[in-house]
Motif scaffolding. Structure first.
Motif, PDB file in Angstrom:
ATOM      1  N   ASP A   1      -5.533  29.767 -17.383  1.00  0.00           N
ATOM      2  CA  ASP A   1      -5.482  29.518 -15.949  1.00  0.00           C
ATOM      3  C   ASP A   1      -5.959  28.105 -15.698  1.00  0.00           C
ATOM      4  N   GLU A   2      -5.148  27.304 -15.063  1.00  0.00           N
ATOM      5  CA  GLU A   2      -5.536  25.940 -14.742  1.00  0.00           C
ATOM      6  C   GLU A   2      -6.087  25.821 -13.329  1.00  0.00           C
ATOM      7  N   GLN A   3      -6.157  26.916 -12.602  1.00  0.00           N
ATOM      8  CA  GLN A   3      -6.653  26.848 -11.239  1.00  0.00           C
ATOM      9  C   GLN A   3      -8.168  26.705 -11.240  1.00  0.00           C
ATOM     10  N   VAL A   4      -8.649  25.828 -10.383  1.00  0.00           N
ATOM     11  CA  VAL A   4     -10.071  25.575 -10.237  1.00  0.00           C
ATOM     12  C   VAL A   4     -10.627  26.537  -9.186  1.00  0.00           C
ATOM     13  N   PRO A   5     -11.773  27.159  -9.433  1.00  0.00           N
ATOM     14  CA  PRO A   5     -12.342  28.037  -8.404  1.00  0.00           C
ATOM     15  C   PRO A   5     -12.841  27.198  -7.235  1.00  0.00           C
ATOM     16  N   LEU A   6     -12.265  27.443  -6.081  1.00  0.00           N
ATOM     17  CA  LEU A   6     -12.625  26.683  -4.863  1.00  0.00           C
ATOM     18  C   LEU A   6     -13.252  27.583  -3.826  1.00  0.00           C
TER      19      LEU A   6
ATOM     20  N   ILE B   1      -6.944  23.977   1.762  1.00  0.00           N
ATOM     21  CA  ILE B   1      -5.698  23.292   1.381  1.00  0.00           C
ATOM     22  C   ILE B   1      -5.512  23.367  -0.129  1.00  0.00           C
ATOM     23  N   LEU B   2      -6.552  23.053  -0.888  1.00  0.00           N
ATOM     24  CA  LEU B   2      -6.453  23.053  -2.354  1.00  0.00           C
ATOM     25  C   LEU B   2      -6.169  24.447  -2.909  1.00  0.00           C
TER      26      LEU B   2
ATOM     27  N   MET C   1     -18.439  16.106  -0.308  1.00  0.00           N
ATOM     28  CA  MET C   1     -17.195  15.400  -0.568  1.00  0.00           C
ATOM     29  C   MET C   1     -16.014  16.176   0.006  1.00  0.00           C
ATOM     30  N   LEU C   2     -15.905  17.458  -0.327  1.00  0.00           N
ATOM     31  CA  LEU C   2     -14.832  18.291   0.212  1.00  0.00           C
ATOM     32  C   LEU C   2     -15.421  19.259   1.229  1.00  0.00           C
ATOM     33  N   ASP C   3     -14.731  19.425   2.337  1.00  0.00           N
ATOM     34  CA  ASP C   3     -15.193  20.409   3.312  1.00  0.00           C
ATOM     35  C   ASP C   3     -14.359  21.687   3.166  1.00  0.00           C
ATOM     36  N   ASP C   4     -14.625  22.666   4.028  1.00  0.00           N
ATOM     37  CA  ASP C   4     -13.936  23.952   3.946  1.00  0.00           C
ATOM     38  C   ASP C   4     -12.422  23.806   4.121  1.00  0.00           C
ATOM     39  N   ALA C   5     -11.994  22.919   5.015  1.00  0.00           N
ATOM     40  CA  ALA C   5     -10.560  22.722   5.241  1.00  0.00           C
ATOM     41  C   ALA C   5      -9.886  22.162   3.986  1.00  0.00           C
ATOM     42  N   ASP C   6     -10.543  21.199   3.321  1.00  0.00           N
ATOM     43  CA  ASP C   6      -9.997  20.652   2.068  1.00  0.00           C
ATOM     44  C   ASP C   6      -9.877  21.749   1.013  1.00  0.00           C
ATOM     45  N   ARG C   7     -10.892  22.581   0.911  1.00  0.00           N
ATOM     46  CA  ARG C   7     -10.860  23.660  -0.074  1.00  0.00           C
ATOM     47  C   ARG C   7      -9.748  24.659   0.236  1.00  0.00           C
TER      48      ARG C   7
END
Length: 151
Positions: free
Chosen positions: A146-151, A9-10, A1-7
């Protein structure tokens, strides 16, 4: 669903949600147009749900934080719904969680001081429907938040 570029960015977006798409693109190693399109796609897919302002309630004079663990009368068909509807109306309730198990719900409450908390508890919490038991936990320290998701 998500690729490295999306991650990428996130990760940058989580670190600095106020950054422009051009800034995010530079940090993620993408062109601004590509970054903007990917941000738009992730917003449309509901991956990015929005940007919000976070207000430090302590700076506004709320010095007390309490977690209430609530047990409800599960024989009442609408116990969860009625309880949640009532709790949503209390401005000092910042969070409502429901569970399966011995505890049915948890309320996160803030108050200006202990006297204010007692007022909220007596006049608002105890009037909520279907409560059979309440356990109060006074917060002492927030060790991690922490609300950050590990990407």
């Amino acid at each position: 669903m998500l690729d490295d570029a999306d991650r990428r960015i996130l990760r940058q977006y989580q670190a600095d949600p106020a950054a422009s798409s051009a800034q995010l693109a530079e940090r993620a190693g993408l062109t601004p147009a590509t970054c903007w399109r990917r941000l738009e796609r992730m917003q449309a897919q509901g991956i990015i749900r929005g940007v919000r302002g976070v207000i430090d309630w302590r700076a506004l004079g709320y010095t007390v934080e309490v977690s209430l663990r609530i047990t409800l009368d599960k024989s009442a068909p609408r116990a969860f719904d009625d309880f949640a509807a009532g709790a949503r109306k209390i401005p000092e309730v910042l969070e409502i969680q429901t569970f399966l198990g011995q505890v049915d719900a948890r309320l996160g409450i803030i108050a200006r001081d202990v006297e204010h908390y007692q007022e909220i508890y007596r006049e608002k919490i105890l009037t909520l429907p279907h409560i059979t038991d309440i356990d109060a936990l006074m917060h002492v320290a927030r060790v991690k938040f922490d609300e950050q998701v590990p990407l």
